[in-house]
Design a protein around this motif. Structure first.
Motif, PDB file in Angstrom:
ATOM      1  N   ALA A  82      44.552  74.627 129.544  1.00  0.00           N
ATOM      2  CA  ALA A  82      45.715  74.876 128.684  1.00  0.00           C
ATOM      3  C   ALA A  82      47.010  74.523 129.393  1.00  0.00           C
ATOM      4  CB  ALA A  82      45.725  76.342 128.240  1.00  0.00           C
ATOM      5  N   PHE A  83      47.146  74.907 130.649  1.00  0.00           N
ATOM      6  CA  PHE A  83      48.379  74.615 131.378  1.00  0.00           C
ATOM      7  C   PHE A  83      48.435  73.153 131.810  1.00  0.00           C
ATOM      8  CE2 PHE A  83      48.792  79.116 131.244  1.00  0.00           C
ATOM      9  CZ  PHE A  83      50.146  79.372 131.388  1.00  0.00           C
ATOM     10  N   ARG A 111      47.556  70.801 129.892  1.00  0.00           N
ATOM     11  CA  ARG A 111      48.082  70.149 128.685  1.00  0.00           C
ATOM     12  C   ARG A 111      49.566  70.429 128.480  1.00  0.00           C
ATOM     13  NH1 ARG A 111      43.768  70.634 123.691  1.00  0.00           N
ATOM     14  NH2 ARG A 111      41.862  70.080 124.844  1.00  0.00           N
ATOM     15  N   SER A 112      49.963  71.672 128.730  1.00  0.00           N
ATOM     16  CA  SER A 112      51.364  72.041 128.456  1.00  0.00           C
ATOM     17  C   SER A 112      52.311  71.571 129.552  1.00  0.00           C
ATOM     18  CB  SER A 112      51.485  73.558 128.310  1.00  0.00           C
ATOM     19  OG  SER A 112      51.275  74.215 129.564  1.00  0.00           O
ATOM     20  N   LYS A 146      53.233  73.323 132.075  1.00  0.00           N
ATOM     21  CA  LYS A 146      53.955  74.461 132.639  1.00  0.00           C
ATOM     22  C   LYS A 146      53.345  74.850 133.991  1.00  0.00           C
ATOM     23  CE  LYS A 146      54.887  76.221 127.984  1.00  0.00           C
ATOM     24  NZ  LYS A 146      56.306  75.803 127.929  1.00  0.00           N
ATOM     25  N   THR A 162      44.420  75.711 122.382  1.00  0.00           N
ATOM     26  CA  THR A 162      45.559  75.752 121.456  1.00  0.00           C
ATOM     27  C   THR A 162      46.031  77.181 121.209  1.00  0.00           C
ATOM     28  OG1 THR A 162      43.969  75.701 119.613  1.00  0.00           O
ATOM     29  CG2 THR A 162      44.950  73.601 120.296  1.00  0.00           C
ATOM     30  N   ASN A 170      47.981  78.341 124.339  1.00  0.00           N
ATOM     31  CA  ASN A 170      49.293  77.698 124.444  1.00  0.00           C
ATOM     32  C   ASN A 170      50.265  78.200 123.386  1.00  0.00           C
ATOM     33  OD1 ASN A 170      48.972  76.180 126.757  1.00  0.00           O
ATOM     34  ND2 ASN A 170      48.129  74.401 125.706  1.00  0.00           N
ATOM     35  N   GLU A 221      53.935  79.954 124.151  1.00  0.00           N
ATOM     36  CA  GLU A 221      55.173  79.605 123.439  1.00  0.00           C
ATOM     37  C   GLU A 221      55.788  80.841 122.790  1.00  0.00           C
ATOM     38  OE1 GLU A 221      53.949  76.577 120.750  1.00  0.00           O
ATOM     39  OE2 GLU A 221      53.545  75.102 122.336  1.00  0.00           O
TER      40      GLU A 221
END
Length: 386
Positions: free
Chosen positions: A221-222, A224-225, A227, A319, A322, A326
């Motif tokens: 997840a991170f 992809r983001s 962050k 998803t 993430n 957000e």
């Protein structure tokens, strides 16, 4: 009241061992019976120098490293402990410790971290992850687990009072054994954390790298983001997780308690993706003043307060996680003092008070030849009324 403690195994200093540590502090003269003991892993812990009595399995070559491979023999080994002469037996069980043999003149209380998950609710998942879905080895594993379920169900009758580490586990104890359990949250050393330090721009996660902890989900997840994420922990899935990591993800492996505390005190938020029976690390993060972003299932629902001390995500998917990150970043702000206050509900003092109250109430009823389970449940109702 002569007391003995029983624990499945002492080969690593983890969450269940910290419960035994607190029990041993409350009953300092009680010996600890355990199937396997690795003294090297217990150096500089409260278990060093304790009266620890092991099963015959501990003498087998490589038992400290390969103890899980002796699972079929564990029920037999647990029944060989000679517990005669004790008034009270307190078992700490996530496998077979609750199945020790006691007489009608002895009171047995069992603190259940979880019914055997690989034999019950994670049965199919365990077989898939171990590649035991077909063939002769798979059939043997299924027969062994079938036997373990029968033994586990039968030995529930050897326990006078069940304690659970969360409401989540109490429900599973009822589902598995049809017995009520008094919830006693595990002790968390909240005082070793400073919640007042400034927050920095990185997220933190910490866990053993095994499939059900879902560390791969967090890293993906991170990745992809983009962050910043710091990852602490080690385990069989480390190579898989390293392959998923991107430059914004820093893997530090296992670290000392001091390093863990420092990172928890500075991180923007702590991320937790497991369906856990209780989950000590989210409470530790809150003790450090860090908000928690967690998968909204399991024991974490009892320790994290949504929109006050953290946020939840609804599915163990990239998803979903993430979106929760957000949502967290749009939150008007979390108060570190409120977060810390929530963590303080799970401190060692609360555990010690609860454990002593439960054992004393059960033993008093037992001496009166009354039902100790009923006495403890009644005690639970009185505490709620107060």
């Amino acid at each position: 009241m002569k007391t003995a403690l029983v624990h499945d195994w002492l080969v690593a200093y983890a969450g269940s061992e910290k419960v035994v540590e607190e029990l041993a502090a409350l009953w300092p003269t009680a010996p600890i019976y355990t199937l396997f003991h690795d003294p090297a892993s217990m150096l500089a812990t409260p278990f060093e120098g304790r009266d620890i009595r092991v099963s015959s399995l501990n003498r087998l070559p490589g038992s400290a490293r390969r103890y899980r491979s002796f699972l079929p023999l564990m029920p037999f080994a647990a029944e060989q402990f000679d517990l005669r002469g004790y008034d009270v037996v307190i078992s700490s069980s996530h496998a077979v410790a609750k199945g020790v043999l006691v007489s009608a003149e002895q009171l047995h209380l069992s603190y259940v971290h979880s019914p055997m998950r690989y034999a019950w609710d994670l049965y199919q998942q365990y077989l898939e992850e171990a590649n035991l879905t077909s063939g002769a080895r798979a059939m043997l594993a299924k027969v062994i687990l079938h036997y373990l379920r029968l033994w586990d169900s039968t030995t529930a009758n050897r326990v006078d009072v069940f304690m659970a580490n969360s409401q989540y586990v109490a429900r599973r104890i009822w589902r598995t054994y049809r017995r009520p359990a008094r919830v006693l949250y595990p002790p968390v050393q909240v005082e070793r954390f400073d919640p007042g330090r400034p927050r920095e721009d990185f997220y933190l996660t910490l866990s053993r790298m095994v499939p059900y902890k879902k560390m791969d989900l967090i890293v993906e997840a991170f990745a992809r983001s983009g962050k910043p994420l710091v990852v602490l922990g080690d385990g069989p899935d480390r190579a898989k997780i390293e392959a998923l990591a991107t430059p914004n993800v820093t893997l530090l492996g296992r670290q000392s308690d001091a390093v863990v505390a420092d990172l928890m005190e500075r991180c923007r938020a702590f991320v937790f993706a497991a369906d856990e029976d209780f989950g000590i690390t989210p409470v530790e993060a809150q003790a450090a003043g860090a908000p928690v972003i967690a998968y909204g299932k399991g024991g974490v629902l009892e320790s994290v307060v949504p929109n006050r001390t953290g946020v939840f995500f609804g599915q163990q998917q990239v998803t979903s996680l993430n979106r929760a990150v957000e949502l967290f970043e749009t939150h008007p702000g979390f108060d570190a003092r409120i977060i810390r206050q929530q963590a303080e509900c799970f401190g060692p003092a609360q555990f010690a008070t609860g454990a002593t109250m439960i054992v004393d109430a059960a033993y008093a009823a037992f001496q009166r030849q009354e039902d100790p389970e009923r006495a403890v449940m009644k005690l639970d109702a009185l505490v709620k009324e107060e």
